[in-house]
Design a protein around this motif. Structure first.
Motif, short mmCIF file in Angstrom:
data_model
loop_
_atom_site.label_atom_id
_atom_site.label_comp_id
_atom_site.label_asym_id
_atom_site.label_seq_id
_atom_site.Cartn_x
_atom_site.Cartn_y
_atom_site.Cartn_z
N UNK A 1 0.86 -1.17 0.00
CA UNK A 1 0.00 0.00 0.00
C UNK A 1 0.91 1.23 0.00
N UNK A 2 0.37 2.37 -0.47
CA UNK A 2 1.23 3.56 -0.59
C UNK A 2 1.65 4.10 0.77
N UNK A 3 0.73 4.07 1.73
CA UNK A 3 1.05 4.56 3.07
C UNK A 3 0.58 3.56 4.11
N UNK A 4 1.48 3.20 5.00
CA UNK A 4 1.12 2.30 6.11
C UNK A 4 1.78 2.82 7.39
N UNK A 5 1.08 2.71 8.52
CA UNK A 5 1.70 3.19 9.75
C UNK A 5 2.84 2.29 10.18
N UNK B 1 -3.61 9.18 9.09
CA UNK B 1 -2.87 9.12 7.83
C UNK B 1 -3.76 8.72 6.65
N UNK C 1 6.33 6.58 2.75
CA UNK C 1 5.31 6.52 3.80
C UNK C 1 4.93 5.10 4.20
#
Lengths: 159, 392
Positions: free
Chosen positions: A155-159, B20, B37
């Motif tokens: 995924x493009x952003x993950x925590x 986010x 990210x």
């Protein structure tokens, strides 16, 4: 130095600035180190790994097992040195086991390779036998999978 | 039933959605976005691990395992801790295999907290820590780690937040999002603090294998007197690039493991057998693969750290995990504004520091778990952005 070599082995085109950042040295120092490694023939050349098949070339690659009678005083080295000088020869290794030299050659056609083996290789006095295997399809070369289907699926952003 | 809201549990309702999400939505609409990210390795799981899973399936390994996990896996885990940290856990009683550290964290909170019990949570930290404490009926108490201390937590930071209800301390080092680590002497002080207030320490060491430089990772449970006080959480996601397999584990005192196993057996039953087989292979035969990945992260780490210094953004050198946490206040933006403007104008995705706790404001999290060419291009774009768009 080892780390510099490893970085260049992975990617010879890394900018000097990038190498300097990674190694915590100045660009000047890195350039000097590289020059020294080249001068000492530790770095021999910078090559590009190309999938010629994909480009459409139909060069022929053959792996040849060569049996030899070693020369007195020189062993296998002198014969290997005769063989390695032919442009067609890409790789020469001395091997343990049922044959002595592993020779990888490239030619424009089957005929080319056959001629080389018959006229140049087999006629060397110390060569007592050859077995030629033609390469059909390369899958992995020098640690690189030629047609790697794996890609970034994150995924493009993950925590 | 038109409106379901009244039927939703008040605690669940009170937990805000992740900050986010918005950036994710912007980024997923762009084609040429470079993402710094992502909180997971860019490597695909090493082939021997994948291959052993496929082999397991072929051999018919498709059933439940023991609740606590396959014995062979627990033995390998115990062996790894004995060899690496000199600490001995009994595979039969002191180890539970979970569905990632996420499940382990949830189990631990539920197993120790009574309603209203407080958990000290140093921030910035991983986004699920507070939520897990709340969902278990506890009260998360965020404690700001200070940037001037490179985001290491100290007893002086923690002390003012201790009350009669404080039950536990949850630490996560090497740290997501800051990349900070805690050395032996730092952790010894935390150990004394835990002893003094009789706290249970939950130590999330998922990034423990990813440390760089001369300081090796210090396992909190291996500190004198800490083994029985510590619930040690770890997994395979980061070190072996196995995020999607969902397999983690807990090590600790047999009583806490038994309590957690009780919840686990009624809610999860067991971790997936395929993932457990893969995890065994990871521990048995994949040290070299791991070492290579760590070396690669280290190259990128040094490159990205040097790049931020050259851009002129203040930033401490991260020594663990795969994140760097530069200070962007000199640009005149808040964290969220910076990340939003950066992605809109330069198509580089990062995560605002305040998504990991209020004290992360003024910082952004950049992951270097991405190819160095991509990082180099991202850094060029960030440099342009800082030069041309800074408000100050």
């Amino acid at each position: 130095m080892r780390e510099l070599l490893e970085l260049l082995e992975q990617d010879a085109r890394r900018p000097v600035g990038e190498l300097a950042s990674i190694l915590g040295k100045s660009e000047y120092e890195v350039k000097n180190d590289i020059s020294k490694l080249e001068k000492d023939k530790i770095i021999l050349s910078y090559n590009t790994l190309i999938n010629w098949q994909k480009f459409g070339d139909d060069t022929v690659t053959a792996v040849i097992e060569v049996n030899l009678t070693p020369e007195r005083e020189h062993g296998f080295d002198a014969i290997a040195e005769r063989i390695e000088r032919f442009d067609e020869v890409r790789t020469v290794y001395l091997m343990s086991g049922s044959f002595d030299l592993l020779v990888i050659i490239e030619g424009k056609s089957l005929n080319d390779v056959a001629n080389f083996v018959a006229m140049k290789l087999a006629t060397i006095d110390e060569v007592t036998g050859t077995r030629t295997h033609f390469m059909l399809k390369p899958y992995k070369k020098d640690g690189v999978i030629l047609d790697d289907k794996e890609k970034d699926r994150r995924q493009v952003i993950m925590p | 039933m038109r409106d379901f809201k009244p039927h939703i549990n008040k605690t669940v309702e009170s937990i805000p959605p992740s900050g986010i999400r918005r950036f994710f939505d912007i980024a997923s609409e762009m084609e040429d976005v470079i993402s710094l990210g992502v909180g997971e390795p860019d490597f695909v799981t090493p082939w021997p691990i994948r291959e052993s899973c496929v082999y397991g399936l072929e051999k018919g390994y498709t059933s439940y395992t023991a609740n606590r996990g396959m014995m062979e896996l627990r033995e390998e885990i115990a062996k790894a801790y004995r060899t690496r940290y000199g600490i001995s856990y009994e595979p039969k009683t002191d180890c539970l295999v979970t569905v990632g550290v996420s499940e382990a964290l949830d189990l631990a909170m539920r197993a120790i907290l009574e309603s209203g019990d407080e958990v000290l949570i140093p921030e910035p930290c991983y986004v699920s820590y507070q939520a897990c404490a709340k969902l278990a009926g506890g009260v998360p108490v965020g404690v700001a780690a200070r940037p001037e201390n490179d985001f290491r937590i100290t007893p002086e930071d923690l002390e003012p937040h201790v009350t009669s209800k404080t039950r536990a301390l949850l630490i996560g080092y090497p740290n997501n999002p800051t990349g900070a680590i805690m050395g032996r002497s730092d952790l010894m002080k935390i150990a004394e603090f835990a002893e003094k207030h009789d706290l249970v320490v939950l130590s999330d060491e998922i990034y423990g294998d990813l440390t760089y430089g001369d300081e090796p990772h210090v396992c909190f449970a291996a500190l004198p007197g800490m083994k029985d006080r510590t619930i040690l959480l770890n997994g395979f996601s980061k070190a072996y690039a196995m995020t999607g397999w969902r397999v983690g584990y807990v090590l600790g005192n047999q009583d806490i493991i038994a309590a957690m196993t009780k919840i686990h057996q009624y809610t999860m039953l067991c971790a997936p057998v395929t993932a457990q087989i893969a995890a065994i292979e990871a521990l048995k035969n994949c040290e070299d693969y791991k070492r290579k990945m760590v070396a690669e992260y280290d190259s990128r780490r040094r490159f990205i750290y040097d790049s931020f210094k050259k851009i002129g953004l203040q930033c401490f050198e991260p020594k663990g995990a795969f994140y760097i946490f530069p200070d962007i206040t000199s640009t005149g933006y808040t964290s969220e504004q910076f990340c939003e403007e950066l992605i809109r104008t330069e198509h580089v995705a990062t995560v605002p520091g305040n998504a990991f706790g209020a004290c992360g404001e003024g910082h952004i999290r950049c992951s270097y778990a991405t190819g160095i060419d991509q990082i180099a291009e991202a850094m060029r774009r960030i440099e342009d952005f800082v030069k041309n768009h800074s408000k100050k």
